[in-house]
Scaffold this motif. Structure first.
Motif, PDB file in Angstrom:
ATOM      1  N   VAL A  15       0.868  -1.175   0.000  1.00 51.13           N
ATOM      2  CA  VAL A  15       0.000   0.000   0.000  1.00 51.13           C
ATOM      3  C   VAL A  15       0.903   1.223   0.000  1.00 51.13           C
ATOM      4  CG1 VAL A  15      -1.723   1.291   1.323  1.00 51.13           C
ATOM      5  CG2 VAL A  15      -1.797  -1.208   1.285  1.00 51.13           C
ATOM      6  N   ARG A  16       0.568   2.215  -0.826  1.00 52.89           N
ATOM      7  CA  ARG A  16       1.360   3.431  -0.820  1.00 52.89           C
ATOM      8  C   ARG A  16       0.444   4.631  -1.016  1.00 52.89           C
ATOM      9  NH1 ARG A  16       5.602   2.694  -5.518  1.00 52.89           N
ATOM     10  NH2 ARG A  16       6.062   4.846  -5.047  1.00 52.89           N
ATOM     11  N   ASP A  17       0.868   5.723  -0.458  1.00 59.61           N
ATOM     12  CA  ASP A  17       0.123   6.968  -0.573  1.00 59.61           C
ATOM     13  C   ASP A  17       1.144   8.093  -0.636  1.00 59.61           C
ATOM     14  OD1 ASP A  17      -1.992   8.687  -0.767  1.00 59.61           O
ATOM     15  OD2 ASP A  17      -2.987   7.976   1.032  1.00 59.61           O
ATOM     16  N   ARG A  18       0.744   9.228  -1.205  1.00 61.48           N
ATOM     17  CA  ARG A  18       1.664  10.344  -1.356  1.00 61.48           C
ATOM     18  C   ARG A  18       0.931  11.650  -1.136  1.00 61.48           C
ATOM     19  NH1 ARG A  18       3.404  12.252  -6.871  1.00 61.48           N
ATOM     20  NH2 ARG A  18       3.203  14.328  -6.095  1.00 61.48           N
ATOM     21  N   TRP A  19       1.612  12.601  -0.476  1.00 62.52           N
ATOM     22  CA  TRP A  19       1.069  13.933  -0.254  1.00 62.52           C
ATOM     23  C   TRP A  19       2.061  14.970  -0.742  1.00 62.52           C
ATOM     24  CZ3 TRP A  19       1.325  10.173   3.488  1.00 62.52           C
ATOM     25  CH2 TRP A  19       0.106   9.671   3.935  1.00 62.52           C
ATOM     26  N   LYS A  33       6.344  24.146  -5.710  1.00 62.03           N
ATOM     27  CA  LYS A  33       6.510  24.657  -4.343  1.00 62.03           C
ATOM     28  C   LYS A  33       6.393  23.579  -3.271  1.00 62.03           C
ATOM     29  CE  LYS A  33       4.455  29.128  -5.489  1.00 62.03           C
ATOM     30  NZ  LYS A  33       3.327  30.020  -5.210  1.00 62.03           N
ATOM     31  N   SER A  34       6.090  22.358  -3.666  1.00 63.05           N
ATOM     32  CA  SER A  34       5.773  21.341  -2.660  1.00 63.05           C
ATOM     33  C   SER A  34       6.863  20.294  -2.514  1.00 63.05           C
ATOM     34  CB  SER A  34       4.463  20.641  -3.017  1.00 63.05           C
ATOM     35  OG  SER A  34       4.600  19.908  -4.214  1.00 63.05           O
ATOM     36  N   SER A  35       7.043  19.850  -1.279  1.00 58.71           N
ATOM     37  CA  SER A  35       7.833  18.641  -1.060  1.00 58.71           C
ATOM     38  C   SER A  35       6.847  17.476  -1.119  1.00 58.71           C
ATOM     39  CB  SER A  35       8.570  18.691   0.271  1.00 58.71           C
ATOM     40  OG  SER A  35       7.688  18.780   1.359  1.00 58.71           O
ATOM     41  N   GLU A  36       7.368  16.289  -1.224  1.00 54.94           N
ATOM     42  CA  GLU A  36       6.518  15.109  -1.352  1.00 54.94           C
ATOM     43  C   GLU A  36       6.781  14.159  -0.194  1.00 54.94           C
ATOM     44  OE1 GLU A  36       7.513  13.319  -5.101  1.00 54.94           O
ATOM     45  OE2 GLU A  36       7.489  15.253  -6.105  1.00 54.94           O
ATOM     46  N   ILE A  37       5.718  13.643   0.368  1.00 58.55           N
ATOM     47  CA  ILE A  37       5.814  12.608   1.395  1.00 58.55           C
ATOM     48  C   ILE A  37       5.161  11.365   0.817  1.00 58.55           C
ATOM     49  CG2 ILE A  37       5.108  11.870   3.687  1.00 58.55           C
ATOM     50  CD1 ILE A  37       4.907  14.860   4.403  1.00 58.55           C
ATOM     51  N   GLU A  38       5.911  10.293   0.798  1.00 51.33           N
ATOM     52  CA  GLU A  38       5.369   9.023   0.331  1.00 51.33           C
ATOM     53  C   GLU A  38       5.493   8.006   1.457  1.00 51.33           C
ATOM     54  OE1 GLU A  38       5.977   5.639  -3.136  1.00 51.33           O
ATOM     55  OE2 GLU A  38       6.799   7.648  -3.440  1.00 51.33           O
ATOM     56  N   VAL A  39       4.402   7.296   1.728  1.00 56.41           N
ATOM     57  CA  VAL A  39       4.369   6.258   2.755  1.00 56.41           C
ATOM     58  C   VAL A  39       3.998   4.949   2.087  1.00 56.41           C
ATOM     59  CG1 VAL A  39       3.302   5.506   4.902  1.00 56.41           C
ATOM     60  CG2 VAL A  39       3.673   7.938   4.489  1.00 56.41           C
ATOM     61  N   ARG A  40       4.781   3.920   2.397  1.00 55.82           N
ATOM     62  CA  ARG A  40       4.531   2.591   1.842  1.00 55.82           C
ATOM     63  C   ARG A  40       4.425   1.593   2.995  1.00 55.82           C
ATOM     64  NH1 ARG A  40       8.360   5.288  -0.999  1.00 55.82           N
ATOM     65  NH2 ARG A  40      10.059   4.429   0.244  1.00 55.82           N
ATOM     66  N   PHE A  41       3.471   0.678   2.904  1.00 55.37           N
ATOM     67  CA  PHE A  41       3.330  -0.411   3.864  1.00 55.37           C
ATOM     68  C   PHE A  41       3.465  -1.715   3.084  1.00 55.37           C
ATOM     69  CE2 PHE A  41       0.949   3.048   5.830  1.00 55.37           C
ATOM     70  CZ  PHE A  41       1.554   3.079   7.075  1.00 55.37           C
ATOM     71  N   VAL A  42       4.395  -2.559   3.509  1.00 58.88           N
ATOM     72  CA  VAL A  42       4.686  -3.804   2.804  1.00 58.88           C
ATOM     73  C   VAL A  42       4.574  -4.968   3.789  1.00 58.88           C
ATOM     74  CG1 VAL A  42       6.415  -5.045   1.450  1.00 58.88           C
ATOM     75  CG2 VAL A  42       6.301  -2.537   1.314  1.00 58.88           C
ATOM     76  N   ALA A  43       3.715  -5.925   3.470  1.00 57.96           N
ATOM     77  CA  ALA A  43       3.574  -7.111   4.319  1.00 57.96           C
ATOM     78  C   ALA A  43       4.847  -7.931   4.239  1.00 57.96           C
ATOM     79  CB  ALA A  43       2.377  -7.943   3.862  1.00 57.96           C
ATOM     80  N   GLU A  44       5.383  -8.308   5.402  1.00 55.06           N
ATOM     81  CA  GLU A  44       6.581  -9.143   5.461  1.00 55.06           C
ATOM     82  C   GLU A  44       6.291 -10.509   6.061  1.00 55.06           C
ATOM     83  OE1 GLU A  44       9.675  -6.887   7.431  1.00 55.06           O
ATOM     84  OE2 GLU A  44      10.292  -6.125   5.472  1.00 55.06           O
TER      85      GLU A  44
END
Length: 94
Positions: A15-19, A33-44
């Motif tokens: 799962v990934r999302d970005r702001w 003008k924006s920085s980017e935040i990306e979050v990823r969740f990976v099942a291990e």
């Protein structure tokens, strides 16, 4: 949902999302003008999920962007927030 309410996070697929945000951590629609935040969740595994966070392009905030970089860097910033999130999830599972 409050962080403490998250009992388990087990994505069946990555799962990934970005702001895109400005230097005040508000949504910014202008990519120049924006920085980017990306979050990823990976099942291990059946009881383990790896969370990855990348905050990039802070220099797009313009003059003073270095202060924002320092604020989200270690030892506080994202590292502190992620430790709190992990602790809340672990506590909810106990």
């Amino acid at each position: 949902m409050p962080v403490g309410a998250c009992a388990r996070l087990r994505p069946a697929r990555p799962v990934r999302d970005r702001w895109d945000i400005d230097s005040n951590r508000q949504i910014e629609t202008d990519p120049e003008k924006s920085s980017e935040i990306e979050v990823r969740f990976v099942a291990e595994g059946p009881r383990r999920t790896r969370g990855e966070l990348e905050h990039r392009n802070l220099e797009r905030h313009g003059d003073g962007w270095e202060a924002h970089h320092d604020a989200v860097g270690p030892p506080g910033g994202w590292a502190r927030g992620l430790r709190r999130f992990a602790h809340a999830v672990e506590s909810a599972e106990a």
